[in-house]
Design an enzyme around this catalytic site. Structure first.
Site, PDB file in Angstrom:
ATOM      1  N   ASP A   1       0.836  -1.192   0.000  1.00  0.00           N
ATOM      2  CA  ASP A   1       0.000   0.000   0.000  1.00  0.00           C
ATOM      3  C   ASP A   1       0.881   1.256   0.000  1.00  0.00           C
ATOM      4  O   ASP A   1       1.880   1.340   0.720  1.00  0.00           O
ATOM      5  CB  ASP A   1      -0.895  -0.016   1.245  1.00  0.00           C
ATOM      6  CG  ASP A   1      -1.953   1.051   1.241  1.00  0.00           C
ATOM      7  OD1 ASP A   1      -2.766   1.069   0.298  1.00  0.00           O
ATOM      8  OD2 ASP A   1      -1.969   1.873   2.178  1.00  0.00           O
TER       9      ASP A   1
ATOM     10  N   GLU B   1       1.428  -0.734  -5.074  1.00  0.00           N
ATOM     11  CA  GLU B   1       0.393   0.259  -5.325  1.00  0.00           C
ATOM     12  C   GLU B   1       1.127   1.592  -5.355  1.00  0.00           C
ATOM     13  O   GLU B   1       1.339   2.227  -4.331  1.00  0.00           O
ATOM     14  CB  GLU B   1      -0.684   0.265  -4.237  1.00  0.00           C
ATOM     15  CG  GLU B   1      -1.827   1.214  -4.574  1.00  0.00           C
ATOM     16  CD  GLU B   1      -2.346   2.040  -3.401  1.00  0.00           C
ATOM     17  OE1 GLU B   1      -3.483   2.537  -3.484  1.00  0.00           O
ATOM     18  OE2 GLU B   1      -1.627   2.218  -2.410  1.00  0.00           O
TER      19      GLU B   1
END
Length: 487
Positions: free
Chosen positions: A181, A240
């Site tokens: 993330d 990401e």
């Protein structure tokens, strides 16, 4: 194909209205039948759930809302038995404010694990408002997202050591990799300059927010790659990363860094032939320049579902066949294979996404409504955590499983046939508003991105189509896979 399981909305195993690991394990057979190669599980760690699990208080345990460590291990083992690999989310940019480290920091202990300063700069949070919150002794801490998500200081050796330990914990438990993330944002610019002096900023609506894609973050990803490579089998890392260009994105997947990176440039491209051809070509070229596969994604838990974004089910069906015909890795978000639309009329009391602080219309709640499994009232859920529309019975797994031509049948057949397709993409000349390309063994994909029929000679025998196939024409907003005769 990698299938994203948004855990709290996928399947409920204990009847409390919230999806969990038991529910996900119970539905592994469905995923195997669908044809997935791997699943990506969104965070299920201990969390106050201020950002629905992306605010982690304990990276080595499962939140009771989702189950236990034993449930996680059972899911991993059973998935492996079905030939499905398991990727889990890791959230390294920030912790929860309930994390023991941050609670120590509030008491003035080891505060340098986070980013505190005596005076804030002018940065805004991605979620709206200032990116700084003041504590009782007068200092301020940085949070690029919600105030309950304080940013870690990745220049601190304890932070790096802790996350290396966390990675090994889950790899030892058997996971096959991590989706990282905010992979681009962990390292902040030296000196934390004001927006007016920052090299990297990003517009969200009319607001300017700090945006980081610093070279220093790649050292972290290289160290993580060494950990992944030290385990048997292929363990992967997926970034990401919101990089400003495909060229910058490719830096995250160089041979000694992560294996894949989400292609947000493709996701954000409008339903038009020219822009799509450009982003596909650019994505393939930049990924190939570092020896990595391209990735393709249409929806996820952070964006409006593409049935709604593109404006029709017909376009969504065609978009699915286009994506699944491309070389590289495809990501499918749970419910996408059912043709679920964005839910735009959720009651206000259920719209709790912290991103709505910036703009009430930007909330992500509507793409997170639970999966309908059965046609009956409740759709297989008992008091789901988000209300499900009354008309979703025909969209359920139960209803579509026996329906020839349904969206679910289209995905199942496309994923089956996709395994027979190989080779590089080669563009062919085609009428305006269309895309035509081939790959090896006579595979051809045609896409009509207009609202009108377009004359085009059949390049072979049709194998699979998102819409009607008529001799000599391409139907409006449709895609077809063909097999041409190979000399």
């Amino acid at each position: 194909m990698i299938y994203q399981v948004y855990v709290r909305s996928f399947a409920d195993g204990n009847g409390d209205g919230v999806g969990d690991l038991i529910g996900a394990r119970d539905r592994l057979g469905y995923l195997a039948d669908l044809g997935v190669d791997a699943i990506w599980l969104t965070p299920f760690y201990t969390s106050p759930m201020a950002d629905f699990g992306y605010d982690v208080a304990d990276y080595r345990d499962v939140d009771p809302l989702f189950g236990t460590l034993g449930d996680a291990k059972a899911l991993i083992d059973e998935a492996h038995g079905l030939g499905i690999r398991v990727i889990v989310d890791i959230v390294p940019n920030h912790t929860s404010s309930a994390h023991p480290w941050f609670q120590e920091a509030l008491r003035g202990v080891n505060r340098d694990r986070y980013i505190f300063r005596d005076q804030p700069n002018d940065w805004e949070s991605i979620f709206g408002g200032s990116a700084w919150t003041q504590v009782e002794d007068g200092q301020w801490y940085l949070h690029l997202f919600d105030s309950s998500q304080p940013d870690l200081n990745w220049d601190h050796p304890e932070v790096r050591a802790e996350f290396e330990s966390v990675l090994r914990f889950w790899l030892d438990l058997g996971v096959d990799g991590f989706r990282v993330d905010v992979a681009h944002g962990m390292v902040k610019p030296e000196g934390l300059p004001d927006i007016g002096h920052a090299d990297q900023v990003r517009m969200i609506g009319s607001d300017v927010v700090p945006y980081f894609d610093n070279d220093a973050v790649h050292e972290i990803h290289r160290s993580w790659r060494k950990i992944l490579d030290s385990y048997p089998g292929e363990r992967i890392g997926v970034a990401e990363a919101w990089a400003p260009t495909p060229e910058r994105l490719a830096r995250y997947v160089r041979p000694d860094e992560l294996h894949q990176a989400f292609n947000f440039h493709y996701l954000g491209t409008r339903w038009e032939a020219g822009p799509l051809r450009h982003v596909i070509t650019e994505s393939l070229e930049t990924a190939a320049s570092v020896g990595a596969p391209s990735t393709w994604v249409l929806s996820n838990h952070d964006v409006k579902r593409h049935v709604t974004r593109f404006g029709s089910v017909e376009r969504a069906r065609a978009a699915a066949l286009l994506m699944l015909a491309l070389p590289g890795s495809a990501y499918v978000y749970n419910g996408e294979e059912l043709g679920l639309p964005e839910v735009l009329d959720l009651p206000e009391e259920f719209c709790l996404d912290p991103q709505r602080l910036r703009d009430p219309d930007s909330g992500r709640d509507g793409c997170r409504v639970p999966m309908p499994w059965t046609s009956a009232e409740g759709y297989g859920w008992s008091s789901p955590w988000l209300p499900m529309p009354a008309g979703w019975g025909p969209l359920s797994v139960e209803a579509q499983s026996g329906e020839a031509g349904s969206m679910l049948s289209l995905y199942r057949e496309a994923l089956r046939l996709r395994r027979t397709v190989s080779g590089e993409l080669r563009w062919s000349d085609s009428p305006e508003g269309t895309l035509v390309f081939s790959r090896d063994d006579g595979f051809v994909c045609t896409v009509n991105l207009t609202g009108s029929e377009i004359a085009f000679p059949a390049p072979g025998e049709p194998v699979l189509s998102s819409g009607p196939v008529e001799p000599g024409t391409l139907a409006p907003d449709s895609a077809t896979w063909w097999r041409a005769k190979v000399a």
